[in-house]
Design a protein around this motif. Structure first.
Motif, short mmCIF file in Angstrom:
data_model
loop_
_atom_site.label_atom_id
_atom_site.label_comp_id
_atom_site.label_asym_id
_atom_site.label_seq_id
_atom_site.Cartn_x
_atom_site.Cartn_y
_atom_site.Cartn_z
N LEU A 62 4.28 -0.76 2.26
CA LEU A 62 4.36 -1.16 3.70
C LEU A 62 5.53 -1.57 4.18
O LEU A 62 6.20 -0.95 5.10
N LEU A 112 5.29 -5.66 0.45
CA LEU A 112 4.05 -5.79 0.46
C LEU A 112 3.60 -4.29 0.44
O LEU A 112 4.16 -3.35 0.99
N TRP A 113 2.45 -4.08 -0.34
CA TRP A 113 1.88 -2.67 -0.53
C TRP A 113 0.41 -2.60 -0.33
O TRP A 113 -0.32 -3.54 -0.88
N ASN A 114 0.00 -1.36 -0.21
CA ASN A 114 -1.52 -1.17 -0.10
C ASN A 114 -1.88 -0.77 -1.76
O ASN A 114 -1.23 0.08 -2.39
N GLN A 115 -3.12 -1.39 -2.20
CA GLN A 115 -3.50 -1.35 -3.52
C GLN A 115 -3.89 0.20 -3.93
O GLN A 115 -4.23 0.62 -5.05
N GLY A 118 -2.19 -1.44 8.75
CA GLY A 118 -2.15 -2.48 7.68
C GLY A 118 -3.32 -3.62 7.93
O GLY A 118 -4.24 -3.39 8.89
N SER A 176 -8.53 2.87 1.32
CA SER A 176 -7.44 2.38 2.07
C SER A 176 -7.68 1.12 2.79
O SER A 176 -8.62 1.08 3.31
N ASN A 177 -6.64 0.16 2.89
CA ASN A 177 -6.71 -1.09 3.87
C ASN A 177 -7.72 -1.92 3.31
O ASN A 177 -8.19 -2.88 4.22
N TRP A 235 -4.52 -5.50 -0.55
CA TRP A 235 -3.13 -5.49 -0.16
C TRP A 235 -2.61 -6.71 -1.31
O TRP A 235 -2.96 -7.53 -1.57
N CYS A 236 -1.31 -6.17 -1.77
CA CYS A 236 -0.67 -6.96 -2.66
C CYS A 236 1.00 -7.36 -2.03
O CYS A 236 1.44 -6.38 -1.26
#
Length: 190
Positions: free
Chosen positions: A162, A151-154, A185, A128-129, A132-133
């Motif tokens: 997010l 915006l989101w975590n891959q 984030g 995690s973290n 990010w995209c």
């Protein structure tokens, strides 16, 4: 209109002219006067105007709508209401071209530089973290163009959202979203 209907049926002699006039509530003498005089002045001018509208429509390559044809008629010295032009175009099956909504969204600077691909098109993350995209898109609505940024975590693209941001030109910005339950984030976000 009623006299034209009688004129359509009269040559077949299935019904007498007197019978059809009685059924349609018109006088027989009126029908014969209509046959002798031909179409009324409005029908004659409608026919002439329709031909003029067809000529204009063809000259302008089939693109003009009611307003442009109406303006062209005024330039040619034909005074007519726009609603009459609309009615005649509809009856003649003429339509203007209606371009689809389009908005230029990317305006390059004087010397644009492509953004580097830091993840090499690999959209998987081991932890995690770490990746990010984000994305931005626009949608046309009744109120104008709406821009949405995401915006989101891959590590989990579906649940790693997010935040989202929606804005319209000249209005306030609405911000919302589902914060990630574990972790913080990337640096500078959140």
């Amino acid at each position: 209109m009623k006299y034209a209907a009688i004129a359509d049926w009269a040559p077949e002699k299935e019904y007498t002219v007197t019978f059809m006039c009685d059924q349609l509530g018109v006088v027989r003498q009126g029908y014969y006067r209509w046959c002798a005089e031909g179409p009324c002045a409005r029908e004659r001018t409608d026919t002439e105007l329709t031909e003029t509208i067809r000529e204009i429509h063809t000259e302008l390559h089939g693109h003009p709508g009611v307003r442009r044809i109406w303006a062209e008629l005024l330039v040619r010295g034909v005074r007519v209401a726009a609603k009459r032009v609309w009615r005649l175009m509809k009856a003649a099956g003429l339509r203007g071209r209606h371009p689809r909504a389009w908005k230029k969204t990317t305006i390059a600077g004087q010397r644009p530089i492509d953004a580097p691909d830091l993840i090499g098109q690999d959209f998987t993350a081991q932890a995690s973290n770490t990746r990010w995209c984000g994305d931005i898109t626009y949608v046309r609505t009744v109120d104008g163009w709406v821009y949405t940024a995401i915006l989101w975590n891959q590590i989990c693209p579906v649940y790693g959202l997010l935040c989202w941001l929606t804005a319209t030109i000249g209005s306030r910005v609405a911000v919302g979203g589902t914060p990630i339950s574990r972790g913080v984030g990337p640096a500078g976000v959140g």
